[in-house]
Design an enzyme around this catalytic site. Structure first.
Site, PDB file in Angstrom:
ATOM      1  CB  SER A 152      -0.667   0.159   1.350  1.00  0.00           C
ATOM      2  OG  SER A 152      -1.440   1.161   1.409  1.00  0.00           O
ATOM      3  CE1 TYR A 165      -3.857  -2.587   5.187  1.00  0.00           C
ATOM      4  CE2 TYR A 165      -3.247  -0.262   4.244  1.00  0.00           C
ATOM      5  CZ  TYR A 165      -3.740  -1.452   3.944  1.00  0.00           C
ATOM      6  OH  TYR A 165      -4.094  -1.811   2.558  1.00  0.00           O
ATOM      7  CE  LYS A 169      -1.778  -4.449   2.781  1.00  0.00           C
ATOM      8  NZ  LYS A 169      -1.732  -5.776   2.355  1.00  0.00           N
TER       9      LYS A 169
END
Length: 305
Positions: A152, A165, A169
């Site tokens: 991401s 997150y 990622k």
């Protein structure tokens, strides 16, 4: 020339909606037999529901394709085993793995709980490991495999409120950079997609009008090409979304290379900081100590030899 997946089998995790569903539909349309994996939990990793995976399989079958559902969680080692086993039991082989399953638990770092951290890592990092660890021996034995991991912009560049997150990622990039080397002699190509799309996950952080415009189908072409036999590249990060495609890369600047002749101090670093930090002439790396350019030249020489 049309890209076909006739005779091939694909596993797509998190394929009950959004990007995973779009990947599964296009692969099936092109002849792949697809394992549609989805636990059916909510965007925060709670609950389970068999309906989403079944629905996507029904769509594929109604369109003339072949698919079977799998409802295991990628976050457990046993779940990863069962996902791969579903492919082998139903179709006798496995050629493609798209690690797409994910959850979000966005919160500023000073408010982030241990559970917020652990749940996100369990799905994104452990989940990717769990599936690929069981697929990898299959790929090695048959000397063929195509893998797409999912990163991401949060993992590449960072995003406020996504420490868990973003860190998970970024882990995909480290994993890709190792697996691209371990898979090279077995014709296993490992690449990473950084998608921008309106999905169940992103609707929690995007305005509704943007979610509607950024359809997952805009990401599909890059992923489908990367898992095809025609793709002979490995170790690439491709950003895709809103009709745009580009490569992102971790590069190494030339820096200063005085060597071991004289031990430097912090004041020397301070004086040379601008040159140390310069990215002028920077190059992407294939592995530690070898540029991508040098690796490709070595590979080309081996083919000629």
């Amino acid at each position: 020339m049309a890209i076909s997946f006739e005779g091939q089998v694909a596993v797509v995790t998190g394929a009950g909606a959004g990007l995973g569903r779009a990947y599964a539909l296009d692969l099936a349309r092109r002849g792949a037999k697809v394992v549609v994996n989805d636990l059916g939990g909510d965007p925060h990793g709670q609950g389970a529901d068999a309906a989403p995976a079944r629905k996507v399989c029904d769509e594929i079958i109604a369109a003339g394709g072949t698919a079977v559902p799998n409802f295991d969680s990628v976050a457990t080692y046993e779940g990863g085993y069962n996902i791969v086993k579903t492919a082998l039991d139903n179709f006798g082989r496995l050629d493609i793995v798209i690690c797409n399953a994910g959850i979000l638990r966005d919160v500023a770092f000073h408010n982030m709980s241990e559970e917020d951290w652990d749940k996100v890592f369990a799905v994104h990092v452990k989940g990717t490991f769990s599936v690929l660890r069981h697929a990898w021996p299959v790929f090695r034995q048959q000397a063929y495999g195509r893998v797409v991991l999912t990163t991401s912009s949060s993992g590449i560049y960072g995003q406020f409120g996504q420490a868990n997150y973003g860190a998970a990622k970024t882990a995909m990039l480290g994993l890709m950079n190792v697996l691209k080397q371990e898979g090279a002699k077995y014709n296993v190509m490992v690449n990473t997609i950084a998608p921008v799309a309106g999905t169940r996950l992103t609707q929690t952080v995007m305005p509704p009008e943007m979610v509607e415009r950024l359809k997952p189908e805009y990401v599909v072409p890059a992923v489908v090409y990367m898992v095809s036999k025609e793709c002979q590249d490995s170790g690439l990060i491709i950003e895709a979304g809103a009709g745009n495609f580009n490569r992102a890369a971790i590069v190494k600047g030339p820096g200063i290379q005085p060597g071991l002749g004289e031990l430097k101090d912090a004041e020397w670093v301070q004086a040379n900081w601008e040159k140390i930090c310069s990215l002028e002439g920077a190059e992407p790396m294939w592995r530690t100590g070898q540029t991508l350019k040098a690796y490709l030249a070595e590979k080309a020489a081996q083919k000629q030899g």
